[in-house]
Scaffold this active site. Structure first.
Site, PDB file in Angstrom:
ATOM      1  N   LYS A  19       9.292   3.895  12.351  1.00  0.00           N
ATOM      2  CA  LYS A  19       8.485   4.505  11.291  1.00  0.00           C
ATOM      3  C   LYS A  19       9.349   4.709  10.059  1.00  0.00           C
ATOM      4  CE  LYS A  19       5.065   5.129  14.199  1.00  0.00           C
ATOM      5  NZ  LYS A  19       3.995   4.189  14.244  1.00  0.00           N
TER       6      LYS A  19
ATOM      7  N   SER B 242       1.816  -0.806  13.353  1.00  0.00           N
ATOM      8  CA  SER B 242       1.868   0.426  12.565  1.00  0.00           C
ATOM      9  C   SER B 242       2.740   0.325  11.314  1.00  0.00           C
ATOM     10  CB  SER B 242       2.350   1.596  13.429  1.00  0.00           C
ATOM     11  OG  SER B 242       3.709   1.472  13.723  1.00  0.00           O
TER      12      SER B 242
END
Length: 187
Positions: free
Chosen positions: A83, A42
């Site tokens: 993230k 990701s």
């Protein structure tokens, strides 16, 4: 007799030194810095699956996350996610034509330039407004952040899991220490 006493004293000194060393290592590990392994794709191309990084736990004890910090936080699935902070309290986040808008103003994301140039068709980030995501809000409330992975097409982030409570953020990370050919700071 004196030899036995000297050996016991030396053993005691070594034991104390080891206890202090383990104690300091535990304090550093649990309160200041901790290692983490990137699990998944990701955050590609910024971070690769299997990269090992150092998480700075003390930065947010005295301050708040900044936009574009790479953070590690406790996710709803009892797992830690890595993230990038996109939206801060008070912000409205939106994407149009592969362009980030914060509070209606276009914001550059230079860390995505390489990835965008490699895309043959379509856009890296699909259009969305914050109220269309799992956040379901127009503005990020105090004490929360909006996060996204750099690999926007394959990232489970605030568009899916909602906003992240700042209290769930373990710390920020920017130092890769393994593999050897990847050692360095990332932005």
């Amino acid at each position: 007799m004196e030899q036995v006493k000297k050996e016991k004293n030396e053993l005691w000194e070594w034991s104390k030194a080891l206890l202090i060393a383990f104690g300091l290592a535990a304090i550093i590990r649990f309160f200041l810095f901790t290692p983490i392994v990137v699990d998944g794709e990701s955050m590609m191309p910024t971070l690769e699956n299997g990269d090992r990084m150092v998480v700075n736990k003390i930065g947010y004890m005295v301050g708040e996350p900044d936009r574009f910090d790479i953070v590690v936080f406790h996710a709803p699935e009892q797992k830690n996610y890595i993230k990038r902070v996109i939206g801060l309290p008070g912000d409205h986040v939106e994407y149009k034509n592969d362009q980030l808008y914060i509070n209606g103003k276009a914001i550059d994301e230079p860390y995505l330039d390489q990835y965008k140039s490699e895309i043959a068709e379509g856009t890296l980030t699909e259009d969305f407004t914050m109220e269309e995501t799992a956040a379901l809000l127009y503005e990020i409330p105090k004490g929360q952040i909006f996060v996204m992975g750099d690999n926007r097409r394959y990232s489970k982030d605030s568009r899916h899991i909602g906003l992240v409570d700042i209290d769930e953020v373990i710390g920020n990370t920017s130092l890769v220490f393994w593999p050897m050919n990847e050692i360095g700071l990332v932005k």
